[in-house]
Design an enzyme around this catalytic site. Structure first.
Site, short mmCIF file in Angstrom:
data_model
loop_
_atom_site.label_atom_id
_atom_site.label_comp_id
_atom_site.label_asym_id
_atom_site.label_seq_id
_atom_site.Cartn_x
_atom_site.Cartn_y
_atom_site.Cartn_z
CD GLU A 1 15.52 79.86 39.14
OE1 GLU A 1 15.60 79.33 38.00
OE2 GLU A 1 15.44 81.09 39.30
CG HIS B 1 13.84 80.98 35.32
ND1 HIS B 1 15.05 81.03 35.97
CD2 HIS B 1 13.96 81.84 34.27
CE1 HIS B 1 15.86 81.87 35.34
NE2 HIS B 1 15.22 82.38 34.31
#
Length: 315
Positions: free
Chosen positions: A260, A279
């Site tokens: 990420e 997220h």
């Protein structure tokens, strides 16, 4: 006491009750973005760390001779060299802030988004088209919850409102606990075979890393959907991409990934049967308020000389 709040990228802390309580007894500085060089944090006795946004290496901790306590929000300390903190006599305190109901809500939102094809329909209508795809409702479907902690239980309660049948698996889930929560306890493989929607809510550990791999994905129905708002590495990402591309499962809603931010050109970005979010599970108004209160409680207890809950190396 001088307190620095790190990585408040949403500028959410200032308005919280926790910060107000801290300002009554301490000097508080809020860093909205990266603090830059370690010298910016010198002179602070306490840091409030937002989830895993700052990596506390041995080098960084050694560069902060005044630091005595880190109030770590959330339930994880993967990003902190706990051995170094212990050797430097820096307390790494657990300011968990309670469980993330918002992650549970997002899981249900992703179910709706991918099963009702909401992002696709929104994009098409904005481009002047009027598609009429066949979509799938939640009512009457079987939901399989993998990991039946606080978030998993919250999802089960929401699913009941949609009149879903709920199956659950957890390493320590007992039949009595399942009955009390109104769900059916199943072994993991049986759950995967039976569920129309599988939602991941397990904690990432060495035991759960890769828990849902190619063999277990193959157990799922070709009409089933996978939702993950927990941690990316719990699901074997290349195996999931292959299953989605081949149509071996119907689709997925994913908020977490192995890496990420998700790198450009990642195979998931090319698939039409997935909904991806960056997220979003935890950064909400409610969660920031919970974190602020938890961190304030920790630091005020520390100032009074009380014992505080800690992350300990090797545990």
């Amino acid at each position: 006491m001088r307190v620095a709040i790190l990585d408040d990228i949403h500028r959410a802390y200032e308005a919280t009750e926790g910060v107000r309580r801290l300002r009554d007894v301490a000097e508080v500085k809020i860093f909205a973005g990266p603090f830059g060089d370690a010298s910016a944090l010198r002179g602070f006795d306490a840091l409030i760390a937002n989830r895993e946004r700052t990596r506390f290496t041995r080098e960084l901790l050694q560069a902060l001779p005044d630091l005595r306590i880190i109030a770590q929000t959330g339930n994880h300390a993967y990003h902190i060299d706990l051995n170094a903190a212990e050797q430097l006599q820096i307390i790494v305190a657990k300011a968990a802030g309670g469980f993330s109901r918002s992650a549970g809500e997002l899981a249900v939102g992703l179910m709706l988004a991918v099963m009702r094809k909401i992002p696709f329909a929104d994009r098409e209508v904005k481009n002047g088209r009027w598609p009429m795809p066949l979509t799938h409702v939640l009512r009457g479907k079987t939901l399989g919850i993998v990991g039946f902690g606080h978030v998993g239980r919250h999802v089960a309660r929401i699913a009941a409102a949609f009149e879903m049948r709920v199956l659950a698996w957890g390493r320590r889930l007992t039949a009595e606990e399942a009955d009390g929560a109104g769900v059916e306890r199943r072994q993991l493989d049986e759950l995967l075979r039976s569920a129309d929607v599988v939602s991941i809510h397990a904690t990432l550990s060495e035991e759960t890393r890769g828990l849902i791999g190619a063999e277990r994905l193959a157990l799922m129905k070709p009409t089933a959907f996978l939702i993950n708002t927990a941690r990316g590495p719990i699901v074997d990402e290349p195996a999931l991409c292959a299953a989605l591309a081949a149509g071996r499962i119907a689709g997925a809603g994913l908020d977490v990934f192995d890496e990420e931010p998700l790198p450009m050109g990642h195979p998931l970005q090319k698939l039409s049967n997935v909904v991806l979010t960056p997220h979003l599970g935890w950064p909400t108004d409610e969660m920031y308020s919970q974190f602020s209160d938890a961190a304030a409680d920790i630091l005020l207890s520390y100032l009074r000389g009380d014992e505080v809950p800690r992350f300990v190396a090797g545990r």
